[in-house]
Design a protein around this motif. Structure first.
Motif, mmCIF file in Angstrom:
data_model
loop_
_atom_site.group_PDB
_atom_site.id
_atom_site.type_symbol
_atom_site.label_atom_id
_atom_site.label_comp_id
_atom_site.label_asym_id
_atom_site.label_seq_id
_atom_site.Cartn_x
_atom_site.Cartn_y
_atom_site.Cartn_z
ATOM 1 N N PHE A 34 0.843 -1.091 0.101
ATOM 2 C CA PHE A 34 -0.002 0.114 0.042
ATOM 3 C C PHE A 34 0.856 1.125 0.087
ATOM 4 N N VAL A 35 0.705 2.069 -0.922
ATOM 5 C CA VAL A 35 1.187 3.138 -1.058
ATOM 6 C C VAL A 35 0.407 4.379 -0.990
ATOM 7 N N ASN A 36 0.534 5.433 -0.111
ATOM 8 C CA ASN A 36 -0.442 6.597 -0.065
ATOM 9 C C ASN A 36 0.377 7.850 -0.600
ATOM 10 N N PRO A 37 0.101 8.195 -2.016
ATOM 11 C CA PRO A 37 0.830 9.025 -2.728
ATOM 12 C C PRO A 37 0.566 10.673 -2.053
ATOM 13 N N GLY A 38 1.342 11.551 -2.667
ATOM 14 C CA GLY A 38 1.185 13.119 -2.472
ATOM 15 C C GLY A 38 1.799 13.323 -1.163
ATOM 16 N N LEU A 39 1.747 14.643 -1.078
ATOM 17 C CA LEU A 39 2.272 15.263 0.134
ATOM 18 C C LEU A 39 1.220 15.302 1.303
ATOM 19 N N LEU A 40 0.151 15.510 1.054
ATOM 20 C CA LEU A 40 -1.147 15.283 2.079
ATOM 21 C C LEU A 40 -1.312 13.923 2.727
ATOM 22 N N ARG A 41 -1.880 13.708 3.895
ATOM 23 C CA ARG A 41 -1.976 12.569 4.272
ATOM 24 C C ARG A 41 -3.576 11.884 4.218
ATOM 25 N N SER A 85 3.703 21.228 -9.783
ATOM 26 C CA SER A 85 3.534 20.744 -8.868
ATOM 27 C C SER A 85 4.868 19.828 -8.127
ATOM 28 N N GLY A 86 5.576 19.214 -9.011
ATOM 29 C CA GLY A 86 7.011 18.803 -8.725
ATOM 30 C C GLY A 86 8.091 19.698 -8.132
ATOM 31 N N PHE A 87 7.965 20.910 -8.713
ATOM 32 C CA PHE A 87 8.903 21.931 -8.624
ATOM 33 C C PHE A 87 8.448 22.470 -7.077
ATOM 34 N N PHE A 92 9.903 23.578 -2.006
ATOM 35 C CA PHE A 92 9.299 24.262 -0.615
ATOM 36 C C PHE A 92 8.935 23.358 0.384
ATOM 37 N N PHE A 93 9.080 22.091 0.065
ATOM 38 C CA PHE A 93 8.636 20.837 1.036
ATOM 39 C C PHE A 93 9.795 19.833 1.091
ATOM 40 N N GLN A 94 10.813 20.024 0.270
ATOM 41 C CA GLN A 94 11.906 19.173 0.344
ATOM 42 C C GLN A 94 11.476 17.680 0.229
ATOM 43 N N THR A 95 10.441 17.338 -0.903
ATOM 44 C CA THR A 95 9.750 16.145 -0.990
ATOM 45 C C THR A 95 9.941 15.767 -2.398
ATOM 46 N N ARG A 96 10.018 14.789 -2.885
ATOM 47 C CA ARG A 96 10.051 14.032 -4.068
ATOM 48 C C ARG A 96 8.718 13.212 -4.173
ATOM 49 N N LEU A 97 7.762 13.745 -5.021
ATOM 50 C CA LEU A 97 6.444 13.074 -5.105
ATOM 51 C C LEU A 97 6.556 11.883 -6.190
ATOM 52 N N TRP A 98 7.436 12.273 -7.001
ATOM 53 C CA TRP A 98 7.839 11.328 -8.004
ATOM 54 C C TRP A 98 9.123 11.580 -8.573
ATOM 55 N N ASP A 99 9.846 10.609 -9.462
ATOM 56 C CA ASP A 99 10.982 10.804 -9.966
ATOM 57 C C ASP A 99 11.085 9.951 -11.291
ATOM 58 N N TYR A 100 11.403 10.892 -12.285
ATOM 59 C CA TYR A 100 11.136 10.120 -13.723
ATOM 60 C C TYR A 100 12.495 10.059 -14.264
ATOM 61 N N SER A 101 13.732 10.398 -13.328
ATOM 62 C CA SER A 101 15.188 10.582 -13.706
ATOM 63 C C SER A 101 15.652 9.377 -14.584
ATOM 64 N N PHE A 105 13.951 11.182 -22.010
ATOM 65 C CA PHE A 105 13.383 12.304 -22.445
ATOM 66 C C PHE A 105 12.772 13.076 -20.916
ATOM 67 N N SER A 106 13.335 12.853 -20.056
ATOM 68 C CA SER A 106 12.949 13.540 -18.832
ATOM 69 C C SER A 106 13.426 14.986 -18.506
ATOM 70 N N TYR A 107 12.705 15.866 -17.654
ATOM 71 C CA TYR A 107 13.309 16.974 -17.418
ATOM 72 C C TYR A 107 13.483 17.143 -15.778
ATOM 73 N N ARG A 108 14.708 17.016 -15.309
ATOM 74 C CA ARG A 108 14.812 17.233 -13.989
ATOM 75 C C ARG A 108 14.122 16.110 -12.887
ATOM 76 N N GLY A 109 13.750 15.086 -13.723
ATOM 77 C CA GLY A 109 12.683 14.006 -12.816
ATOM 78 C C GLY A 109 11.424 14.507 -12.477
ATOM 79 N N HIS A 110 10.996 15.742 -12.869
ATOM 80 C CA HIS A 110 9.585 15.908 -12.949
ATOM 81 C C HIS A 110 8.681 15.668 -13.885
ATOM 82 N N ILE A 111 9.078 15.519 -15.198
ATOM 83 C CA ILE A 111 8.567 15.161 -16.207
ATOM 84 C C ILE A 111 9.013 14.268 -17.295
ATOM 85 N N CYS A 112 8.426 13.514 -17.898
ATOM 86 C CA CYS A 112 9.142 12.969 -19.050
ATOM 87 C C CYS A 112 8.175 12.459 -20.050
ATOM 88 N N LEU A 113 8.744 12.419 -21.327
ATOM 89 C CA LEU A 113 7.775 12.137 -22.580
ATOM 90 C C LEU A 113 6.708 11.053 -22.521
#
Length: 300
Positions: A34-41, A85-87, A92-101, A105-113
């Motif tokens: 079970f994975v609870n995604p996102g910044l909020l609980r 959102s990733g930025f 601001f929260f020092q949290t990586r919600l996802w990482d496409y590194s 064709f990814s950009y800073r791990g925040h987005i990818c093709l």
């Protein structure tokens, strides 16, 4: 569908929860736990609620447009929202919600093709499959239900976001934590060693804690806030440790209107055992504001 504030908040709440269910299902199946995604609980992802609203607007503006025009618009909306959102989460929260590194064709791990293409396909599925079903369902709900659902959900989200913000604001590195605990202990020790303060351990306060545990907890949390805001931490710690210096079980005994009177009792007792500065006395006397009517004189 209407575009009044109630409809907007209800749609935002509905798709935030639906998006959370989608994301939980995908990540939990992928990770086999079970994975609870996102910044909020809580069981919601505002990213999906915001995305749904933006797609509704884009779809409305692009009615009758060529499919490639829509695809480009959906790419801008979904990938732009994901990038923003990733930025925000990282910076601001020092949290990586996802990482496409690890994706091409990814950009800073925040987005990818690859995932941008997925989002475009999901956007079309949203427009032609999910949105018509949602609109048919939306008109069946009574306004009172929609207002209650949206009001409760958004309120909980805001409280959740506030709690997350405070937690990250007060978060310390291991080095900062060690230094802060040492500074707090050095400031608090002279008062905690006094028998008049130690005596607070004999009284229950609330939430299953003794009054001594309560004042120590308040003092340390206030100390952390003071550190972050560059306030007088010594005065904060001393004032917080003495703010409930009274010797009775306020739930079952003591003066009437305890909430309006105990700060004066605590201040009187504190002055018997410690030489207080004006700021420390003000902290003790005004800690129940606005019940004290007169507001505090100092930020501390």
């Amino acid at each position: 569908m209407k575009t009044d504030i109630l409809s907007i908040l209800f749609s935002f709440s509905f798709f935030s929860i639906l998006g959370w269910m989608l994301e939980v299902s995908y990540r939990s199946l992928r990770d086999k736990r079970f994975v609870n995604p996102g910044l909020l609980r809580g069981p919601y992802l505002p990213l999906y609620g915001t995305g749904a609203l933006l797609l509704m607007v884009a779809g409305s503006l692009l009615q009758g447009s060529h499919v490639l025009t829509k695809a480009l618009a959906y790419f801008v909306v979904t990938t732009g929202l994901e990038l923003g959102s990733g930025f925000i989460a990282q910076h601001f929260f020092q949290t990586r919600l996802w990482d496409y590194s690890d994706q091409r064709f990814s950009y800073r791990g925040h987005i990818c093709l690859k995932f941008s293409i997925y989002w475009i396909l999901l956007a079309f599925a949203f427009e032609y499959l999910l949105l018509p079903l949602y609109q048919s369902m939306f008109i069946l709900f009574l306004p009172a239900f929609k207002g209650l659902f949206a009001g409760v959900t958004v309120s909980i989200m805001l409280m959740d976001l506030l709690a997350v913000g405070i937690r990250h604001f007060l978060r310390l590195t291991p080095e900062e934590k060690t230094l802060s605990e040492t500074q707090f202990t050095d400031t608090a020790r002279p008062l905690l060693e006094l028998p008049e303060v130690a005596k607070l351990s004999q009284y229950n306060h609330h939430r299953g804690k003794t009054r001594l545990e309560h004042v120590k907890e308040v003092a340390y949390l206030s100390f952390l806030w003071g550190k972050r805001l560059s306030l007088d931490c010594d005065a904060i710690v001393r004032g917080a440790l003495l703010h409930d210096l009274f010797y009775y079980d306020w739930l079952h005994e003591g003066p009437r209107l305890h909430g309006f009177r105990h700060h004066n009792i605590a201040l009187k007792n504190a002055r018997k055992i410690a030489l207080l500065t004006e700021k420390e006395a003000d902290i003790i006397k005004k800690h129940m504001w606005p019940l004290t009517v007169v507001p505090p004189r100092y930020m501390e």
